[in-house]
Design an enzyme around this catalytic site. Structure first.
Site, mmCIF file in Angstrom:
data_model
loop_
_atom_site.group_PDB
_atom_site.id
_atom_site.type_symbol
_atom_site.label_atom_id
_atom_site.label_comp_id
_atom_site.label_asym_id
_atom_site.label_seq_id
_atom_site.Cartn_x
_atom_site.Cartn_y
_atom_site.Cartn_z
ATOM 1 N N GLU A 103 0.826 -1.218 0.000
ATOM 2 C CA GLU A 103 0.000 0.000 0.000
ATOM 3 C C GLU A 103 0.860 1.268 0.000
ATOM 4 O O GLU A 103 0.416 2.320 0.431
ATOM 5 C CB GLU A 103 -0.959 0.029 1.207
ATOM 6 C CG GLU A 103 -1.660 -1.277 1.532
ATOM 7 C CD GLU A 103 -2.644 -1.725 0.459
ATOM 8 O OE1 GLU A 103 -2.805 -0.994 -0.524
ATOM 9 O OE2 GLU A 103 -3.230 -2.814 0.615
ATOM 10 N N ARG B 236 5.076 8.826 -6.461
ATOM 11 C CA ARG B 236 4.122 8.588 -7.537
ATOM 12 C C ARG B 236 3.730 9.894 -8.226
ATOM 13 O O ARG B 236 3.500 10.910 -7.564
ATOM 14 C CB ARG B 236 2.872 7.928 -6.935
ATOM 15 C CG ARG B 236 1.733 7.765 -7.904
ATOM 16 C CD ARG B 236 0.809 6.665 -7.506
ATOM 17 N NE ARG B 236 -0.220 7.090 -6.581
ATOM 18 C CZ ARG B 236 -1.440 6.538 -6.550
ATOM 19 N NH1 ARG B 236 -1.757 5.558 -7.366
ATOM 20 N NH2 ARG B 236 -2.327 6.938 -5.678
ATOM 21 N N GLY C 229 -13.308 4.496 -17.666
ATOM 22 C CA GLY C 229 -14.727 4.841 -17.656
ATOM 23 C C GLY C 229 -15.268 5.209 -19.033
ATOM 24 O O GLY C 229 -16.441 5.563 -19.157
ATOM 25 N N ASP D 282 -1.953 -1.130 -9.611
ATOM 26 C CA ASP D 282 -2.238 -2.529 -9.318
ATOM 27 C C ASP D 282 -2.266 -3.273 -10.640
ATOM 28 O O ASP D 282 -2.949 -2.847 -11.575
ATOM 29 C CB ASP D 282 -3.614 -2.672 -8.665
ATOM 30 C CG ASP D 282 -3.563 -2.381 -7.182
ATOM 31 O OD1 ASP D 282 -2.472 -2.488 -6.607
ATOM 32 O OD2 ASP D 282 -4.610 -2.061 -6.595
ATOM 33 N N TRP E 239 -0.674 5.051 -0.018
ATOM 34 C CA TRP E 239 -1.480 5.459 -1.166
ATOM 35 C C TRP E 239 -2.961 5.193 -0.913
ATOM 36 O O TRP E 239 -3.785 5.313 -1.805
ATOM 37 C CB TRP E 239 -0.982 4.849 -2.476
ATOM 38 C CG TRP E 239 -1.332 3.423 -2.758
ATOM 39 C CD1 TRP E 239 -1.909 2.527 -1.911
ATOM 40 C CD2 TRP E 239 -1.138 2.724 -3.999
ATOM 41 N NE1 TRP E 239 -2.076 1.316 -2.531
ATOM 42 C CE2 TRP E 239 -1.606 1.411 -3.820
ATOM 43 C CE3 TRP E 239 -0.613 3.083 -5.241
ATOM 44 C CZ2 TRP E 239 -1.560 0.456 -4.829
ATOM 45 C CZ3 TRP E 239 -0.575 2.124 -6.246
ATOM 46 C CH2 TRP E 239 -1.044 0.836 -6.038
ATOM 47 N N ASP F 269 -4.680 -7.245 3.669
ATOM 48 C CA ASP F 269 -5.947 -7.475 2.978
ATOM 49 C C ASP F 269 -7.109 -7.619 3.942
ATOM 50 O O ASP F 269 -8.227 -7.246 3.622
ATOM 51 C CB ASP F 269 -5.857 -8.746 2.125
ATOM 52 C CG ASP F 269 -4.714 -8.647 1.146
ATOM 53 O OD1 ASP F 269 -4.914 -8.085 0.074
ATOM 54 O OD2 ASP F 269 -3.602 -9.094 1.474
#
Lengths: 303, 538
Positions: free
Chosen positions: B195, B247, B264, B356, B410, B470
């Site tokens: 993460e 990032r 999208g 990811d 993040w 998780d």
């Protein structure tokens, strides 16, 4: 006519003041639902409930002015007693020690059982002696746990408590820390015996010390917590500062007495550092930074 | 390389992070959670491998960094799971074959149905033929070809800032690095912090494992102390001589913002309209786990309009064009960004784009295609930006500003709140207590042998499995919170059971053997590392 309006305005003002006093903007309980879980969650500040003789404990509590009754295992804590004996009243300001007075000024409300002072004075010797334990009761409640011989027989539950005195701080973000704790029965009893007389007037608090290098270690913040809580979120709003906490009680005359001490945490920064390296002086990206700041933070679309 | 760099104005470093929690359920042939793995293999891992191999085969000079989390590697090499994956695919191929029959007569649906049938059949052939059921070695080959740089991650993707004990952080890092060496035979040069969650305590362990860089969220670098000269367009060198890359916010936003991101686009495939939800149970048969409706991966509709449920049929050609356009758009902005910042910084900016891996293919069906178009266009057109891996950047710019990165992640709001809030904060008191017990046991039994050693090693595995980030994440997101809760309680329960048996001097070999087969992560684990008595670089 103007007099009437003035009276209405004053009343409104008083009402608003009253409302703000009842708010606790700095702290909040975690919103977790303990009812629907398989896991057992402790309901008191670390006294094993099954270790108490409830009748006697209730009696002692009443005598020493503990405002809220302890819940038996499986019983929910009631806010007030059916016969109204726990109806509360405000403490008068001139009854308070200097330390409590400050809290009072800050808008915290201290409530207690009526007549607690007088009773303590009248029966000073009554609640002496170790708190009675009920070994039969423990035996009945202790479930026989078989070792799983096969993975299909596994039935695990998490314990309510581990029998360790512990206060842990976790920094959540630049503003907030999360505290959780456990007080063993022994420790609780020891403190209870020691400060018996004032126990009922004392309130559990978490005191946080700012130990950031260059800052006087005596700077602290007090947070009032519920008698039956075992975790708390605290808004410190001090990015880059280092803190440790003590869990204890605030007594009217003795002031703060700590039971447990935590680890030290450092809150993360929430803005650019003021420290500038001469060799690597920042270039003109900081003006641009204001425009991108809103983009910082979120990540995956399904988060 | 240097010749090429002279022509450019900036670098793009794409980092894909592939991770799933360890979801092997020996007792259950087909469980919902195991399907996370099977779907990710079908939708993302094989298509991505395929894409990179094709690009490499065509001589495209791309560079990309890929992080494969240790639990994912453990599952990809697990014999039981491989066999189950084949059966899963067989069922899916069977279903897609029946779909071709079912939609006969409707030409558009028919072509979509046969697209899926061909796709699944090809993946099956690749998996059994080309890859010989081994999805780890192909990554190793890509790495040897110089196209891909592999990163490792924490052993079970533990959320390191909330683990409290430095020994626990240390074991997560050491076991992760060791799993990587076992799979790829060399030290991991990069480390994916789960993460992107950073605390300074991770550094001595990373540095002693030979790691040279990690990736942070933008403000992890921006808020570094002292203030970084180049903003997030260059890494900072931490006090332990590790490079921390930040990032690039635009790279993230363009690709995975729910509102403005490419996925999208109305022409792309709609994720939530799946025949697994829509067709009769008896028809779907073995393609579902029992009688539970889950997405099976056959989807006939496109996004159309995000506000309506009235979806149009998917058109692969239109989606392909969209991917091509979006690759061009992404590239356009990277060129602009590089040009602008090179002027200000006087040094080629690096734009770090971590995602990811499962976004590509699983969530965003056309993601691998977009990536392929992007890399091809970067190679063929006269571009000002080239792809680079973080370690190549470090070779090109070996001198970097020393600065302490900021604690960050993040996750939503940028810190630890996702993993520490009302739904999941209760886990930490149990986790920390068990960690403390494990540390204590490791110090007490310094050189255990035989059954005792096995029991302690298994206890260490259980603790690691309970630490997985998780579980709190799922509790918070509310997708399958009961599962996450059960997994956490089970691993803590197994740990406590093992410790009790060790303490009583009565380890049950039958039960232990079962746990070893079920929770079969990290065969080379060493419980003694929990003692945390090694010497670390100061």
């Amino acid at each position: 006519m103007w007099f009437f309006f003035a009276v209405v305005l004053i009343l409104l003002g008083v009402a608003m003041l009253y409302r703000t006093r009842h708010r606790y903007p700095e702290t909040s309980r975690s919103g977790k639902d303990t009812e629907s879980t398989e896991m057992e969650v402790s309901t008191d500040i670390g006294v094993p409930l099954e270790a108490l003789d409830h009748q006697k404990a209730a009696q002692i509590d009443r005598l020493s002015g503990v405002a809220r009754p302890r819940a038996r295992p499986g019983e929910r804590l009631r806010e007030s007693h059916p016969d109204g004996s726990l109806a509360t009243r405000r403490l008068r300001k001139d009854n308070l020690s200097k330390e409590v007075e400050l809290v009072w000024e800050a808008g915290e409300i201290i409530e207690l059982q009526p007549g607690a002072w007088a009773r303590l004075k009248d029966f000073p010797d009554e609640p002496r002696g170790p708190r009675a334990q009920a070994p039969e009761e423990i035996k009945v409640q202790k479930r026989r746990v078989l070792s799983p011989r096969d993975i299909r027989d596994e039935r695990y539950t998490l314990p309510k408590r581990y029998g360790v005195d512990r206060l842990v701080l976790l920094a959540r973000d630049p503003g907030w820390v999360y505290a959780y704790w456990e007080i063993t029965h022994e420790k609780y009893q020891e403190m209870y015996q020691k400060h018996l007389k004032e126990w009922g007037l004392s309130r559990p608090i978490i005191r946080l010390y700012d130990v950031t290098p260059g800052i006087d270690g005596s700077v602290h913040v007090d947070v009032f917590i519920n008698e039956d809580a075992d975790n708390w979120y605290i808004n410190l709003g001090k990015p880059r500062h280092a803190f440790y906490a003590e869990l204890g009680r605030l007594f009217p005359e003795k002031g703060f007495i700590g039971f447990l001490r935590s680890n030290v945490v450092v809150l993360p920064p929430d803005d650019l550092s003021d420290e500038i390296s001469e060799e690597w002086a920042p270039l003109d990206w900081t003006s641009f930074y204001g425009k991108i700041r809103w983009k910082l933070g979120p990540s995956s679309p399904w988060m | 390389m240097r010749e090429v760099i002279r022509m450019t104005r900036g670098f793009l470093s794409i980092v894909l992070h592939a991770h799933l929690p360890f979801v092997k359920h020996s007792e259950c042939e087909d469980s919902l959670e195991q399907r996370w793995l099977f779907q990710a293999i079908t939708d993302s891992y094989v298509p991505l491998l395929d894409t990179f191999e094709r690009l490499a085969g065509d001589g495209i000079p791309f560079r990309i960094a890929v992080s494969l989390s240790p639990p994912l590697l453990e599952m990809l090499t697990d014999e039981v799971l491989r066999q189950r994956y084949k059966r899963y695919l067989e069922n899916l191929i069977d279903l897609s074959g029946r779909e071709k029959e079912r939609v006969r007569g409707n030409s558009r649906l028919e072509s979509l149905a046969s697209m899926y049938h061909t796709r699944f059949t090809r993946i099956y052939e690749d998996f059994t033929g080309k890859y010989r059921e081994d999805l780890v070695s192909p990554w190793s080959r890509l790495e040897r070809s110089g196209r891909v740089e592999l990163l490792t991650s924490a052993a079970t993707h533990g959320y390191l800032p909330l683990l409290l004990h430095k020994e626990a952080i240390g074991v997560q890092i050491k076991a992760g690095a060791r799993a990587f060496r076992r799979m790829f035979n060399h030290d991991p040069v990069g480390f994916w912090l789960p993460e992107c969650a950073y605390v300074p305590e991770v550094e001595p362990y990373l540095s002693s494992e030979g790691v040279r860089y990690f990736i942070l969220e933008t403000h992890g670098v921006l808020y570094a102390t002292p203030r970084p000269r180049f903003g997030f367009h260059a890494p900072v060198m931490t006090p332990h001589k590790l490079l921390a890359f930040g990032r690039d916010p635009d790279c993230s936003k363009q690709v995975w913002s729910a509102d403005e991101g490419y996925p999208g686009d109305p022409r792309y495939r709609e994720f939530y309209r799946d025949i697994g939800y829509e067709l009769p149970l008896e028809y779907l048969g073995n393609a579902l786990p029992g009688n539970t409706r889950v997405p099976v991966g056959i989807k006939y509709f496109r996004v159309t309009d995000r506000k309506t449920d009235d979806k149009d049929l998917y058109d692969p050609e239109a989606a392909r064009r969209a991917a091509w356009e979006h690759a061009g758009n992404f590239l356009f902005w990277r060129n602009k960004e590089a040009e602008y910042w090179q002027g200000i910084l006087g040094r080629r900016p690096i734009m770090v784009a971590p995602y990811d891996a499962e976004l590509f293919g699983h969530w965003w069906f056309e993601g691998p295609l977009w990536l392929e178009f992007l890399l091809r266009r970067m190679a063929s057109e006269n571009q000002q930006v080239i792809t680079i891996t973080p370690s190549e950047y470090a070779e090109y710019y070996p001198v970097n500003q020393v600065s302490k990165p900021a604690v960050s992640s993040w996750g939503y709001k940028g810190y630890h709140e996702v993993w520490l809030e009302g739904s999941n904060d209760w886990i930490y008191r149990h986790l920390h207590h068990c960690q403390e017990q494990m540390i204590w046991m490791a110090r007490k039994h310094k050189r255990a042998t035989g059954l005792l050693k096995r029991a302690l090693n298994q206890a260490a595995r259980e603790i690691l499995l309970a630490q997985s980030s998780d579980w709190p994440f799922i509790m918070k997101s509310g997708t399958v919170p009961e599962y996450a809760r059960n997994r956490f309680i089970t691993h803590i329960g197994r740990f406590r059971q093992l410790i009790k048996e060790v303490e009583n001097g009565a380890v049950d070999p039958v039960f232990l053997r079962q746990l070893e087969t079920w929770d079969s992560v990290f065969p080379d684990i060493d419980y003694a590392e929990f003692a945390g008595e090694e010497r670390l670089p100061a």
